[in-house]
Design a protein around this motif. Structure first.
Motif, PDB file in Angstrom:
ATOM      1  N   ILE A 136       0.786  -0.990   0.031  1.00 14.75           N
ATOM      2  CA  ILE A 136       0.192   0.122  -0.123  1.00 14.75           C
ATOM      3  C   ILE A 136       1.041   1.428   0.074  1.00 14.75           C
ATOM      4  N   PHE A 137       2.073   1.157   0.555  1.00 15.07           N
ATOM      5  CA  PHE A 137       2.923   2.357   0.517  1.00 15.07           C
ATOM      6  C   PHE A 137       3.589   2.712  -0.736  1.00 15.07           C
ATOM      7  N   SER A 138       3.417   1.805  -1.829  1.00 19.54           N
ATOM      8  CA  SER A 138       4.016   1.776  -3.168  1.00 19.54           C
ATOM      9  C   SER A 138       3.257   3.064  -3.796  1.00 19.54           C
ATOM     10  N   THR A 139       1.991   3.173  -3.647  1.00 13.86           N
ATOM     11  CA  THR A 139       1.131   4.209  -4.424  1.00 13.86           C
ATOM     12  C   THR A 139       0.186   4.865  -3.368  1.00 13.86           C
ATOM     13  N   TYR A 140       0.743   5.032  -2.132  1.00 13.24           N
ATOM     14  CA  TYR A 140       0.014   5.779  -1.070  1.00 13.24           C
ATOM     15  C   TYR A 140      -0.271   7.208  -1.551  1.00 13.24           C
ATOM     16  N   GLY A 141       0.790   7.851  -1.920  1.00 11.95           N
ATOM     17  CA  GLY A 141       0.491   9.374  -2.194  1.00 11.95           C
ATOM     18  C   GLY A 141      -0.323   9.559  -3.454  1.00 11.95           C
ATOM     19  N   ILE A 142      -0.031   8.696  -4.367  1.00 13.89           N
ATOM     20  CA  ILE A 142      -0.772   8.667  -5.754  1.00 13.89           C
ATOM     21  C   ILE A 142      -2.139   8.682  -5.465  1.00 13.89           C
ATOM     22  N   VAL A 143      -2.633   7.661  -4.857  1.00 14.21           N
ATOM     23  CA  VAL A 143      -3.916   7.461  -4.842  1.00 14.21           C
ATOM     24  C   VAL A 143      -4.575   8.058  -4.083  1.00 14.21           C
ATOM     25  N   THR A 144      -4.322   8.605  -2.677  1.00 11.75           N
ATOM     26  CA  THR A 144      -4.847   9.522  -1.699  1.00 11.75           C
ATOM     27  C   THR A 144      -5.147  10.806  -2.348  1.00 11.75           C
ATOM     28  N   GLU A 145      -4.066  11.300  -3.406  1.00 15.17           N
ATOM     29  CA  GLU A 145      -4.383  12.398  -4.064  1.00 15.17           C
ATOM     30  C   GLU A 145      -5.455  12.229  -5.337  1.00 15.17           C
ATOM     31  N   ILE A 146      -5.677  11.012  -5.842  1.00 21.07           N
ATOM     32  CA  ILE A 146      -6.642  11.101  -6.940  1.00 21.07           C
ATOM     33  C   ILE A 146      -7.826  11.039  -6.127  1.00 21.07           C
ATOM     34  N   THR A 147      -7.807  10.268  -5.114  1.00 18.58           N
ATOM     35  CA  THR A 147      -9.312  10.013  -4.421  1.00 18.58           C
ATOM     36  C   THR A 147      -9.782  11.062  -3.506  1.00 18.58           C
ATOM     37  N   GLY A 148      -8.793  12.268  -3.329  1.00 16.62           N
ATOM     38  CA  GLY A 148      -9.053  13.229  -2.273  1.00 16.62           C
ATOM     39  C   GLY A 148      -9.117  12.785  -0.957  1.00 16.62           C
ATOM     40  N   GLY A 149      -8.115  11.954  -0.522  1.00 14.70           N
ATOM     41  CA  GLY A 149      -7.963  11.532   0.729  1.00 14.70           C
ATOM     42  C   GLY A 149      -8.859  10.327   1.190  1.00 14.70           C
ATOM     43  N   ARG A 150      -9.425   9.647   0.202  1.00 14.71           N
ATOM     44  CA  ARG A 150     -10.371   8.600   0.775  1.00 14.71           C
ATOM     45  C   ARG A 150      -9.497   7.204  -0.036  1.00 14.71           C
ATOM     46  N   LEU A 151      -8.333   6.837   0.705  1.00 14.95           N
ATOM     47  CA  LEU A 151      -7.579   5.790   0.113  1.00 14.95           C
ATOM     48  C   LEU A 151      -8.350   4.619   0.726  1.00 14.95           C
ATOM     49  N   PRO A 152      -8.723   4.540   2.174  1.00 15.08           N
ATOM     50  CA  PRO A 152      -9.309   3.490   2.780  1.00 15.08           C
ATOM     51  C   PRO A 152     -10.682   2.823   1.570  1.00 15.08           C
ATOM     52  N   LEU A 153     -11.488   3.880   1.494  1.00 13.70           N
ATOM     53  CA  LEU A 153     -12.628   3.645   0.782  1.00 13.70           C
ATOM     54  C   LEU A 153     -12.238   2.925  -0.569  1.00 13.70           C
ATOM     55  N   ALA A 154     -11.154   3.566  -1.291  1.00  6.16           N
ATOM     56  CA  ALA A 154     -10.974   3.144  -2.598  1.00  6.16           C
ATOM     57  C   ALA A 154     -10.406   1.521  -2.425  1.00  6.16           C
ATOM     58  N   TYR A 155      -9.530   1.380  -1.430  1.00  4.23           N
ATOM     59  CA  TYR A 155      -9.297  -0.104  -1.013  1.00  4.23           C
ATOM     60  C   TYR A 155     -10.531  -1.061  -0.817  1.00  4.23           C
ATOM     61  N   LEU A 156     -11.529  -0.608  -0.158  1.00  2.00           N
ATOM     62  CA  LEU A 156     -12.768  -1.385   0.177  1.00  2.00           C
ATOM     63  C   LEU A 156     -13.255  -1.572  -1.291  1.00  2.00           C
ATOM     64  N   ILE A 157     -13.468  -0.674  -2.020  1.00  2.00           N
ATOM     65  CA  ILE A 157     -14.021  -0.960  -3.366  1.00  2.00           C
ATOM     66  C   ILE A 157     -13.257  -1.952  -4.338  1.00  2.00           C
ATOM     67  N   THR A 158     -11.941  -1.893  -4.310  1.00  2.00           N
ATOM     68  CA  THR A 158     -11.248  -2.744  -4.999  1.00  2.00           C
ATOM     69  C   THR A 158     -11.424  -4.180  -4.332  1.00  2.00           C
ATOM     70  N   MET A 159     -11.427  -4.351  -2.973  1.00  2.00           N
ATOM     71  CA  MET A 159     -11.633  -5.477  -2.478  1.00  2.00           C
ATOM     72  C   MET A 159     -12.652  -6.175  -2.946  1.00  2.00           C
ATOM     73  N   VAL A 160     -13.883  -5.465  -2.754  1.00  2.00           N
ATOM     74  CA  VAL A 160     -15.063  -6.178  -3.066  1.00  2.00           C
ATOM     75  C   VAL A 160     -15.175  -6.485  -4.776  1.00  2.00           C
ATOM     76  N   ALA A 161     -14.449  -5.883  -5.508  1.00  2.00           N
ATOM     77  CA  ALA A 161     -14.502  -6.279  -6.851  1.00  2.00           C
ATOM     78  C   ALA A 161     -13.686  -7.645  -7.111  1.00  2.00           C
ATOM     79  N   MET A 162     -12.407  -7.518  -6.335  1.00  2.00           N
ATOM     80  CA  MET A 162     -11.506  -8.502  -6.259  1.00  2.00           C
ATOM     81  C   MET A 162     -12.049  -9.936  -5.699  1.00  2.00           C
ATOM     82  N   ILE A 163     -13.142  -9.627  -4.722  1.00  2.00           N
ATOM     83  CA  ILE A 163     -13.710 -11.103  -3.907  1.00  2.00           C
ATOM     84  C   ILE A 163     -14.219 -11.576  -5.085  1.00  2.00           C
TER      85      ILE A 163
END
Length: 493
Positions: free
Chosen positions: A80-107
């Motif tokens: 998660i630290f590889s793209t932490y800053g990039i995705v945090t900026e893209i999502t406007g500080g909603r990185l955990p929510l973006a991970y939650l969405i990805t996790m649901v899709a991946m399940i």
């Protein structure tokens, strides 16, 4: 149907701690311990439907806990630290929510991988599943899409190496560290490398130790704060609302989930692969997904901002806020070592995949099937991969991350479709329960995957689609205008 002998790639070329590769193309990456490729005896497995596959006879000693553990080793949460800053900026500080969405899709996709691993309990993953469901031509294209992952995996590690070394030595430009890393990795791969399994275990153990320390330091830090907004990691800064930024971030985060399908490479060593493989794939995806969400959530609480001095190395600011110089140095040392080790292994992986394709005539044999007479390594292929990696000197971390996700999402889409083709259409598994299991749920996984796929940046889509077109053109060439079936890898030698 021509049987294809597959090999397990257990223990040697695990593709590193940062970006674990998907299960290797058609099992092409053999276990190359101490420079030797073991030849396994063949046995026949009969998956549902009567298809016969040749596979390796290996000791079936792995139970469900072992399989889940191996899957977690491939999907180390420190990614998660590889793209932490990039995705945090893209999502406007909603990185955990973006991970939650990805996790649901991946399940949903992980469930499809589990179903196909039950039908074909051998190595090869998306390539084999697509090939057996749709035929050699479409299987070839699925493998071609996966190659995009392998070609970009060394590049992202070189980028990370340059970014974090530059943080410690700002007078030296990042490209200098990247170039030095490429030279070292190329030379080591040309002269041959001894098994690095033990080194990988040490690096992975180092990462888990860091995660424990990070959680301890973060909790201690938060206890000292007068107030903590527990909803901030999900609410964001309010500037980038809606689902479009979340989808764009979630699409990039797919690279964190690369590796749940690696469990399929242990199919021939599992005690009960048809029962345990699907469970292990789902459990690994769920456990690691929750760890990603938890670490992202805790990180945002410690550093509740989406603005960084450098988005590529934003994790250093977060870790410094949690644990000061000690934790920052601890993290950076492990991160740099891991990036270099991962570059070594990922380059070795793709070189051996391309060599296997050259040896069997899938690619030009004189170049891709060449072995150095002294070192016994695919020298030309290693040099070609290194030349491709030079493009990382001009690429951004965001673009390379997106390209890896592009290849993965194409493969994920293919596996979801393979479930529908194999179970629902070919074997006519109908009825209410079967329709839900083999049609509706894979369709949900497919739609979520396509949604993430189309949420990538336009440049990533253009490069990815150009790669697909190139693959189609090459397939047309080797099949005589699609008059013959695509060549298949023969790993019996």
């Amino acid at each position: 149907m021509t049987p294809v002998t597959t090999f397990s790639e257990r223990s040697s070329f695990k593709s590193g701690p940062w970006l674990p590769a998907p299960a290797l193309l058609a099992g092409a990456l053999c276990r190359v311990a101490d420079g030797k490729v073991p030849i396994m005896s063949k046995s026949l497995l009969k998956p549902p439907g009567g298809a016969v596959l040749a596979t390796d006879q290996m000791n079936r000693v792995l139970g469900l806990p072992n399989l889940v553990l191996f899957g977690m080793v491939y999907m180390v949460p420190l990614t998660i630290f590889s793209t932490y800053g990039i995705v945090t900026e893209i999502t406007g500080g909603r990185l955990p929510l973006a991970y939650l969405i990805t996790m649901v899709a991946m399940i949903f996709t992980a469930r499809s991988y589990g179903l196909m691993s039950r039908a074909f309990p051998v190595g090869g993953s998306a390539y084999v599943y697509t090939q057996r469901s749709f035929g050699p031509n479409i299987g070839f294209m699925a493998g071609w899409a996966l190659l995009l992952d392998y070609l970009f995996l060394p590049m992202i590690n070189y980028l990370l190496l340059g970014i974090y070394m530059h943080e410690f030595f700002p007078a030296v430009p990042p490209w200098a560290f990247m170039l030095a890393g490429m030279v070292v990795v190329t030379v080591l791969n040309v002269v041959g490398i001894v098994s690095v399994a033990r080194t990988n275990i040490v690096i992975i153990g180092f990462q888990f130790l860091f995660i424990i320390l990070f959680v301890i330091f973060s909790v201690a830090y938060l206890k000292e704060q007068a107030s903590v907004d527990l909803w901030a990691p999900f609410r964001g800064n309010g500037e980038l609302g809606g689902f479009a930024p979340l989808a764009a971030g979630a699409a990039i985060l797919c690279l964190s989930f690369l590796g749940f399908d690696s469990i399929t490479t242990f199919a021939e060593e599992a005690r009960n692969p048809k029962r345990d493989m699907p469970r292990a794939i789902l459990l690994t995806t769920l456990i690691c997904g929750l760890m990603f969400v938890g670490l992202a959530y805790l990180s945002h609480l410690v550093y509740p901002s989406h603005e960084f001095e450098n988005a590529d190395s934003a994790s250093i600011q977060v870790i410094f806020a949690a644990g000061g110089d000690f934790l920052t140095i601890f993290f950076t040392a492990g991160f740099i070592c891991g990036a270099l080790g991962s570059a070594l292994i990922s380059q070795a992986s793709v070189a051996r995949i391309l060599y296997s394709m050259g040896r069997d005539g899938v690619l030009p044999r004189k170049v891709f099937g060449y072995l150095h007479p002294r070192f016994k390594t695919p020298t030309f292929v290693i040099l070609i991969v290194s030349l491709i990696s030079l493009t990382s000197l001009f690429a951004s971390l965001e673009m390379v991350s997106a390209m890896i996700s592009f290849g993965a999402l194409v493969a994920f889409s293919a596996v979801n479709l393979a479930v529908i083709k194999y179970y629902f259409l070919a074997h006519r598994q109908r009825g209410l329960a079967s329709t839900v299991n083999y049609l509706l749920l894979p369709l949900v996984g497919l739609c979520l995957t396509i949604w993430l796929w189309t949420s990538l940046s336009p440049l990533s889509l253009q490069i990815g689609l150009a790669w697909i077109v190139l693959g189609l053109a090459y397939l047309g060439y080797v099949t005589g205008g699609f008059k013959r079936k695509a060549p298949m890898l023969d790993l019996s030698e």
